[in-house]
Design a protein around this motif. Sequence first.
Motif, short mmCIF file in Angstrom:
data_model
loop_
_atom_site.label_atom_id
_atom_site.label_comp_id
_atom_site.label_asym_id
_atom_site.label_seq_id
_atom_site.Cartn_x
_atom_site.Cartn_y
_atom_site.Cartn_z
N ALA A 377 0.81 -1.23 0.00
CA ALA A 377 0.00 0.00 0.00
C ALA A 377 0.84 1.27 0.00
O ALA A 377 0.30 2.37 -0.19
N SER A 378 2.14 1.14 0.18
CA SER A 378 2.99 2.29 0.47
C SER A 378 3.00 3.35 -0.64
O SER A 378 2.93 4.55 -0.37
N ASP A 379 3.07 2.95 -1.88
CA ASP A 379 3.09 3.94 -2.96
C ASP A 379 1.80 4.75 -2.99
O ASP A 379 1.81 5.96 -3.25
N GLY A 380 0.68 4.09 -2.72
CA GLY A 380 -0.59 4.80 -2.65
C GLY A 380 -0.63 5.77 -1.50
O GLY A 380 -1.14 6.90 -1.63
N GLY A 386 2.17 12.27 0.73
CA GLY A 386 3.59 12.57 0.73
C GLY A 386 4.38 11.45 1.38
O GLY A 386 3.82 10.57 2.05
N PRO A 387 5.70 11.46 1.22
CA PRO A 387 6.54 10.44 1.85
C PRO A 387 6.62 10.65 3.35
O PRO A 387 6.25 11.71 3.86
N PRO A 388 7.13 9.66 4.09
CA PRO A 388 7.07 9.72 5.55
C PRO A 388 7.66 10.98 6.18
O PRO A 388 7.06 11.55 7.10
N ARG A 483 6.18 -6.39 -3.69
CA ARG A 483 5.74 -5.46 -4.72
C ARG A 483 4.73 -4.47 -4.15
O ARG A 483 3.91 -4.82 -3.30
N SER A 484 4.79 -3.25 -4.63
CA SER A 484 3.80 -2.24 -4.27
C SER A 484 2.70 -2.23 -5.32
O SER A 484 2.99 -2.28 -6.53
N ARG A 485 1.46 -2.18 -4.88
CA ARG A 485 0.34 -2.15 -5.82
C ARG A 485 0.31 -0.83 -6.57
O ARG A 485 0.80 0.19 -6.08
N PRO A 486 -0.26 -0.81 -7.75
CA PRO A 486 -0.45 0.47 -8.46
C PRO A 486 -1.18 1.46 -7.56
O PRO A 486 -2.04 1.08 -6.76
N VAL A 487 -0.83 2.73 -7.69
CA VAL A 487 -1.32 3.76 -6.78
C VAL A 487 -2.83 3.76 -6.67
O VAL A 487 -3.40 3.83 -5.58
N LYS A 489 -4.90 1.45 -6.85
CA LYS A 489 -5.42 0.31 -6.10
C LYS A 489 -4.94 0.31 -4.65
O LYS A 489 -5.52 -0.36 -3.80
N ALA A 490 -3.88 1.07 -4.38
CA ALA A 490 -3.27 1.03 -3.05
C ALA A 490 -3.81 2.09 -2.11
O ALA A 490 -3.57 2.04 -0.91
#
Length: 498
Positions: A377-380, A386-388, A483-487, A489-490
């Motif tokens: 879920a991270s990319d979403g 924004g990033p952490p 793997r990170s899901r597409p944005v 979907k995440a």
Amino acid sequence: MPLTPRNASPRARWLRAAVLVAASAGLVAAALPAPTPLGIGDPLFPHLGNPGYDVLTYDISLTYPGENTEPLDAVTRIEALATADLERINLDFTHGTVASVTVDGEPAAFESSGEDLVITPATATESGDAMTIAVTHTSDPAGPADAGGWVRTGDGLAMANQADAAHRVFPSNDHPADKAYFTFRITAPSALTAVANGLPAGRTTDGSTTTWTYRTAHPMATELAQVSIGRTTVVHRAGPHDLPLRDVVRTADRDLLEPWLKRTPAHMEWMEGKVGRYPFETYGLLIADATTGFELETQTLSLFERRLFTEPGFPEWYVDSIMVHELAHQWFGNSVSPRTWSDLWLNEGHASWYEALYAEETAGQSMERRMKAAYAASDGWRADGGPPAAPEPPTPGQKISLFRPVVYDGSALVLYALREEIGAEAFQQLERRWVSEHKDATATTADFTALASDVAGRDLTSFFAGWLYAEKTPPMPGHPDWRSRPVEKARGGAVKPG
């Protein structure tokens, strides 16, 4: 200038002097530009905090009228050290009425600008001067519940000041970069109980009211202040090293909640085994009959919703882990406070980390499975907030929206990657050194990067650059298959300060 008659009473002489000082302050104020709200430059809350001084102590007197919809009468006394020459002193304060202000005992002019109380003392303050500011004001618990500050409970009041709502309760330098010692003096009808951060420092009864005094033994950020007033019982027990523990619960819930309350000593022992000795003078749970949508790590007295412990839908392991989450904050966020609100990931990432680790070690809830889901879920989450370490500002009018999934499991994921990168032994050494070397202070993401590099024996700047600031989540060390899901979907996740 007229002379004071020789036969004037002392009070008459004082009143005349006060009028002259106030008039002179008014002339000074008239000569200055119009007051404006200031800030210390926090990228997420640009008008929060104030430059030019360092608060040393707060002494806050509150008089509760017995109804939680009515304003409290209050006096806030601030001892501070000027760090610049100041013709005006800005405090953060809103949602109350100011009756008078003095600076070093002399009446001072004041007016509001935005959410600032702008004070013009009779004499300008020079850098290095100690100053005492006293504000007589009200503190109003009315207003929208999601604005923060006072929380109206079923039997009284509590506080939820994170991230920028302490100044809805009392005048302050409302930013965690300026920690101070606190004294609370709470006067309430004697049928009620008042509790605040720190340890009791006296109780007196006068007629139908009682005044309760509490004092902190360690500096505290304003957003961590807590005052509870209600028909409650204080439950005492001992923790590790005979640490005094005290929980605050509705008197009617004393027996109902005891199975949960008695778990804190074991939680404390577990946390001390991970990061070292508890950093404060006491700890406990304040279980409020209120719906907030979150729990909150107010220093030495964490705020919890009653429903967390009474609704049957929450699994036992989940409630336990949330209790550990707020306890972990006493080290991460309270003892070591963020220098700016962009450093929030250091608070919530660590609390979420120990929440998950406790669930794994005591209830078999897999940390790896949780982190793999977070990675997906991270990319979403990054796209949404924004990033952490570079979160986007909260949505206007929704300050609580700062507390997005990326600062919780999204930031715990950074710590998981770091442990994979440097090894479990080095990671544990880093954690212990972090809370030891920055105890009772503030620290930044750069400080954490530097310490991690020192412990690892190599420069981790590029590692942290990707994990903390990049738009996309870097590959997970040791798990090339993640793997990170597409944005699209995440995206998703709950908002939950605490």
